[in-house]
Design a protein around this motif. Structure first.
Motif, PDB file in Angstrom:
ATOM      1  N   UNK A   1       0.834  -1.189   0.000  1.00 45.49           N
ATOM      2  CA  UNK A   1       0.000   0.000   0.000  1.00 45.49           C
ATOM      3  C   UNK A   1       0.868   1.236   0.000  1.00 45.49           C
ATOM      4  N   UNK A   2       0.378   2.278  -0.659  1.00 44.17           N
ATOM      5  CA  UNK A   2       1.097   3.556  -0.600  1.00 44.17           C
ATOM      6  C   UNK A   2       0.083   4.688  -0.617  1.00 44.17           C
ATOM      7  N   UNK A   3       0.310   5.682   0.219  1.00 41.90           N
ATOM      8  CA  UNK A   3      -0.634   6.794   0.297  1.00 41.90           C
ATOM      9  C   UNK A   3      -0.506   7.679  -0.931  1.00 41.90           C
ATOM     10  N   UNK A   4      -1.643   8.216  -1.402  1.00 43.99           N
ATOM     11  CA  UNK A   4      -1.615   9.097  -2.578  1.00 43.99           C
ATOM     12  C   UNK A   4      -0.661  10.271  -2.394  1.00 43.99           C
ATOM     13  N   UNK A   5      -0.482  10.714  -1.138  1.00 44.19           N
ATOM     14  CA  UNK A   5       0.391  11.864  -0.918  1.00 44.19           C
ATOM     15  C   UNK A   5       1.867  11.480  -1.040  1.00 44.19           C
ATOM     16  N   UNK A   6       2.152  10.177  -1.068  1.00 51.22           N
ATOM     17  CA  UNK A   6       3.543   9.734  -1.210  1.00 51.22           C
ATOM     18  C   UNK A   6       3.885   9.368  -2.644  1.00 51.22           C
ATOM     19  N   UNK A   7       2.942   9.582  -3.538  1.00 54.50           N
ATOM     20  CA  UNK A   7       3.236   9.438  -4.955  1.00 54.50           C
ATOM     21  C   UNK A   7       3.398  10.848  -5.519  1.00 54.50           C
ATOM     22  N   UNK A   8       4.200  10.939  -6.572  1.00 56.56           N
ATOM     23  CA  UNK A   8       4.473  12.265  -7.090  1.00 56.56           C
ATOM     24  C   UNK A   8       4.740  12.189  -8.586  1.00 56.56           C
ATOM     25  N   UNK A   9       4.455  13.287  -9.284  1.00 57.74           N
ATOM     26  CA  UNK A   9       4.815  13.323 -10.698  1.00 57.74           C
ATOM     27  C   UNK A   9       6.134  14.073 -10.884  1.00 57.74           C
ATOM     28  N   UNK A  10       6.763  14.467  -9.793  1.00 57.40           N
ATOM     29  CA  UNK A  10       8.076  15.106  -9.869  1.00 57.40           C
ATOM     30  C   UNK A  10       9.055  14.276  -9.057  1.00 57.40           C
ATOM     31  N   UNK A  11      10.296  14.216  -9.524  1.00 59.80           N
ATOM     32  CA  UNK A  11      11.289  13.461  -8.764  1.00 59.80           C
ATOM     33  C   UNK A  11      11.666  14.274  -7.536  1.00 59.80           C
TER      34      UNK A  11
ATOM     35  N   UNK B   1      -8.068  14.147 -13.762  1.00 62.69           N
ATOM     36  CA  UNK B   1      -7.389  15.020 -12.814  1.00 62.69           C
ATOM     37  C   UNK B   1      -8.457  15.839 -12.123  1.00 62.69           C
ATOM     38  N   UNK B   2      -8.604  15.700 -10.804  1.00 67.49           N
ATOM     39  CA  UNK B   2      -9.606  16.523 -10.113  1.00 67.49           C
ATOM     40  C   UNK B   2      -8.898  17.472  -9.168  1.00 67.49           C
ATOM     41  N   UNK B   3      -9.420  18.685  -9.117  1.00 64.54           N
ATOM     42  CA  UNK B   3      -8.793  19.696  -8.266  1.00 64.54           C
ATOM     43  C   UNK B   3      -9.595  19.794  -6.984  1.00 64.54           C
ATOM     44  N   UNK B   4      -8.882  19.699  -5.859  1.00 65.05           N
ATOM     45  CA  UNK B   4      -9.540  19.695  -4.559  1.00 65.05           C
ATOM     46  C   UNK B   4      -8.810  20.712  -3.691  1.00 65.05           C
ATOM     47  N   UNK B   5      -9.454  21.858  -3.457  1.00 67.26           N
ATOM     48  CA  UNK B   5      -8.789  22.899  -2.687  1.00 67.26           C
ATOM     49  C   UNK B   5      -7.554  23.362  -3.436  1.00 67.26           C
ATOM     50  N   UNK B   6      -6.397  23.265  -2.815  1.00 65.84           N
ATOM     51  CA  UNK B   6      -5.173  23.693  -3.487  1.00 65.84           C
ATOM     52  C   UNK B   6      -4.362  22.487  -3.929  1.00 65.84           C
ATOM     53  N   UNK B   7      -5.025  21.326  -4.031  1.00 68.41           N
ATOM     54  CA  UNK B   7      -4.325  20.120  -4.453  1.00 68.41           C
ATOM     55  C   UNK B   7      -4.966  19.550  -5.713  1.00 68.41           C
ATOM     56  N   UNK B   8      -4.218  18.701  -6.388  1.00 72.49           N
ATOM     57  CA  UNK B   8      -4.755  18.015  -7.549  1.00 72.49           C
ATOM     58  C   UNK B   8      -4.709  16.514  -7.284  1.00 72.49           C
ATOM     59  N   UNK B   9      -5.845  15.850  -7.448  1.00 75.14           N
ATOM     60  CA  UNK B   9      -5.878  14.394  -7.349  1.00 75.14           C
ATOM     61  C   UNK B   9      -5.800  13.860  -8.769  1.00 75.14           C
ATOM     62  N   UNK B  10      -4.749  13.118  -9.038  1.00 77.44           N
ATOM     63  CA  UNK B  10      -4.531  12.608 -10.373  1.00 77.44           C
ATOM     64  C   UNK B  10      -4.801  11.109 -10.359  1.00 77.44           C
TER      65      UNK B  10
ATOM     66  N   UNK C   1       0.522  18.511  -4.639  1.00 78.78           N
ATOM     67  CA  UNK C   1       0.377  19.908  -4.221  1.00 78.78           C
ATOM     68  C   UNK C   1       0.156  20.802  -5.439  1.00 78.78           C
ATOM     69  N   UNK C   2      -0.624  21.820  -5.290  1.00 75.83           N
ATOM     70  CA  UNK C   2      -0.764  22.790  -6.357  1.00 75.83           C
ATOM     71  C   UNK C   2      -1.857  22.415  -7.332  1.00 75.83           C
ATOM     72  N   UNK C   3      -2.287  23.366  -8.129  1.00 76.91           N
ATOM     73  CA  UNK C   3      -3.332  23.112  -9.110  1.00 76.91           C
ATOM     74  C   UNK C   3      -2.658  22.894 -10.453  1.00 76.91           C
TER      75      UNK C   3
END
Lengths: 367, 291
Positions: A275-285, A300-309, A323-325
């Motif tokens: 298992x891995x939390x969505x916040x521990x995955x990233x599209x940047x190294x 891609x859904x935008x939630x507050x100031x975050x993007x759920x991909x 993080x970020x939109x």
């Protein structure tokens, strides 16, 4: 007061609503009851309050069996999702009503009503009727009414759900302060993992009528006992994928190959659910240790100031909390970076075997 | 000022309503107004009489009698049917299969045509063959609604209670069902008594439906016609002659169209005035309690 549930069950019409829940809540503790809708949170609270009788099992307060004691003989207060106040009484009279029933002197009632109203920041509204207040103010009145008589058990059943976002944040911020320095056992039901984290204290995770895990909130969050807990206590839910551990390497079923991590070294080679939390995955190294997974963007859904991909890779679906939109083209290929040090490992039954080391706590800046 | 051409299209959209209201309410009403200020013999022979008909009718002792009777009757109806309706609604089951049984039983009187209600009670209350009439007499109470004014009056009242309490019950029941369970739970936790639950939760929450019930029952009972007409024909004497029956006698029976038209307008204004008074009073009573 200590509240103790001993293998409490509630069966209605052959359907098990609460399945042998055992729980011990200490005086002065703040307990979050976390579970999805229909997990049995309200039913369990009704059993705690004495509004319903358990089908089997015992309820003890301070070691005394109160299973058959009706609610009005117990010292219990409850706040509901709906704003429950007496519609024809002013805020003052609403807060005073439980004290009047208890037969306190006028001066004592006045003192306690004003003190409680001040703590809930509604002391300027005492002459108003509930119908003339905002939702937040109505709920503050209901909370004041529940707290004013110093009940030993305070039950809050999703009290912030019906409030607007801003009012909810405000009242939640006040919540911990309200219950600090009280001897009461506080139970707070919610469906929202973020609310549980924000409130702290202890968390009991309830799922389909069963108690899955109980402990300090952060501990439950960092070491979810099972995939079910990880699912309930995370939003977006934890990504899980089956895979094989072979000594120094992990091969996930979708073909991804990763190096193993130190916290997994105690595990024997074999099949696991990772298992891995969505916040521990990233599209940047973010670090050189991260493995790369090519994936296709689905939503891609935008939630507050975050993007759920939401991405897909060889049949396994992942959610990435970034993080970020950010703007992603649907169907585009992205590289997902994944740090093996952040992997949870569960056995085939879903029980936790290894969890990543939580980050060290930040120094307390409040002082 | 903006220089856009003013769009008059909206007028066409209101037109259907204006036409409908004109034909259903305003035009008939104006006809009555027309009759109330003129003495009309035939389409070509008519005289303007000003307020003569109004003066005549306001000095008519038959109207005074009927007006007093009407007020006493409507007040009695409200005093009996509203508390009784609330009481029955409170004792009804909240869920389970008995709910539909109760609702159907309650709805029955409402389904009976008004003149049939009169006929039912005319036979039911007859002292010679009626079940009620014979039973009351058998108890040693002399009862004859065709001969005794008090008996007739009470019979009309009981008949109205039988006919219309159901409406109040149904309204109150719907109101009670709309109260979330959490209110009762909260009251139980507070240790509130049954009376306190009624006084501080149920009654304030019923305010809206009670207002409708009171208005409907007032207006309806103030216009009662068919049932007493069939049951007693307004008698004995004029003991049960209410306003609408007096009006009908005047307009249709004696063809006094002028005074009858003036009477109609006064009648209409009384109902309008009292409905307004009730509405205002009830709105101010327990303001803000509708949440």
């Amino acid at each position: 007061m200590t509240l103790e549930l001993d293998a409490v069950s509630r069966v209605v019409g052959g359907e098990t609503h609460i399945d042998a829940v055992s729980l011990r809540l200490e005086p002065g503790s703040f307990n979050v009851l976390l579970g999805l809708t229909l997990a049995g949170k309200t039913t369990l609270m009704r059993l705690m309050a004495g509004l319903d009788k358990p089908s089997s099992g015992r309820v003890r307060m301070n070691g005394v069996d109160v299973t058959d004691v009706p609610v009005r003989k117990r010292n219990v207060a409850m706040v509901y999702q709906q704003f429950i106040n007496y519609p024809s009484l002013t805020v003052y009279d609403n807060i005073a009503s439980p004290l009047r029933l208890a037969g306190l002197s006028k001066a004592e009632i006045d003192r306690r009503v004003r003190a409680e109203a001040e703590r809930l920041h509604i002391d300027h509204l005492l002459d108003r009727l509930p119908g003339e207040l905002s939702g937040g103010q109505q709920q503050r009145t209901a909370i004041a009414r529940a707290l004013v008589r110093d009940a030993e058990l305070v039950l809050l059943d999703e009290p912030l759900v019906n409030l607007d976002y801003k009012l909810r944040e405000e009242l939640r911020a006040d919540m911990r302060e309200l219950f600090a320095r009280r001897r009461a056992v506080v139970v707070y039901a919610t469906t929202d993992p973020r609310e549980a984290l924000a409130l702290g204290g202890n968390t009991a995770v309830l799922h389909q009528g069963r108690l899955l895990q109980y402990g300090p909130t952060l501990e439950v969050y960092h070491r979810p006992a099972s995939t079910e807990v990880a699912y309930v206590f995370a939003d977006p839910p934890m990504n899980t994928v089956d895979g094989t551990l072979t000594g120094p390497a992990i091969e996930l079923d979708d073909g991804t190959r990763l190096p193993s991590a130190p916290h997994l070294s105690g595990l024997a080679a074999g099949r696991y659910r990772f298992g891995i939390r969505p916040s521990h995955l990233s599209v940047r190294r973010l670090s050189p240790a991260q493995a790369e997974v090519p994936a296709t963007v689905e939503i891609a859904e935008i939630n507050g100031s975050e993007t759920y991909l939401h991405v897909r890779h060889n049949g396994s679906a992942w959610v990435i909390q970034q993080e970020g939109i950010l703007d992603f083209e649907l169907g585009a290929t992205v590289t997902v970076y994944l740090d093996p040090a952040r992997l949870f490992a569960f056995d085939r039954q879903g029980r936790l075997l290894a969890a990543p080391t939580p980050p060290p706590p930040l120094p307390d800046l409040r002082a | 000022m903006d220089d856009k051409p003013i769009n008059q299209k909206a007028w066409f959209l209101v037109l259907p309503v204006v036409v409908t209201v004109a034909f259903s309410a305003v035009v008939p009403l104006m006809t009555v107004v027309n009759y109330s200020v003129q003495d009309i013999f035939d389409p070509h022979t008519r005289y303007f009489v000003g307020t003569e008909w109004f003066e005549q009718i306001l000095h008519d002792s038959r109207l005074h009698g009927a007006l007093v009777r009407q007020f006493v009757f409507s007040l009695s109806v409200l005093l009996i049917e509203i508390p009784l309706g609330i009481g029955i609604a409170l004792t009804m089951p909240r869920r389970g299969r008995w709910v539909s049984v109760c609702l159907v039983l309650l709805a029955l009187p409402l389904l009976v045509p008004w003149n049939v209600v009169g006929t039912i009670w005319q036979i039911f209350a007859r002292p010679d063959i009626g079940l009620l009439g014979r039973a009351v007499n058998a108890l040693g109470i002399p009862y004859n609604y065709t001969g005794d004014p008090t008996d007739a009056w009470v019979t009309v009242l009981v008949m109205d209670v039988w006919h219309w309490t159901s409406l109040v019950v149904l309204l109150c029941y719907a109101g009670l069902q709309a109260i979330p369970d959490a209110f009762y739970q909260a009251a139980r936790i507070d240790g509130a008594s049954r009376w306190a639950v009624f006084r501080y939760i149920e009654l304030p929450k019923l305010r809206g439906v009670l207002m409708i019930a009171i208005l409907l029952r007032f207006m309806d009972s103030f216009m009662i016609y068919a049932e007493p007409f069939v049951l007693t024909g307004g008698g004995p004497g004029s003991a049960t002659t209410f306003l609408s029956q007096l009006l009908t006698t005047m307009a249709v029976g004696q063809f006094d169209l002028g005074p009858a038209a003036a009477f109609s307008l006064i009648y209409f204004l009384i109902i309008l005035l009292f409905s307004y008074v009730f509405y205002t009073a009830l709105t101010h009573l327990g303001r803000g309690a509708n949440r």
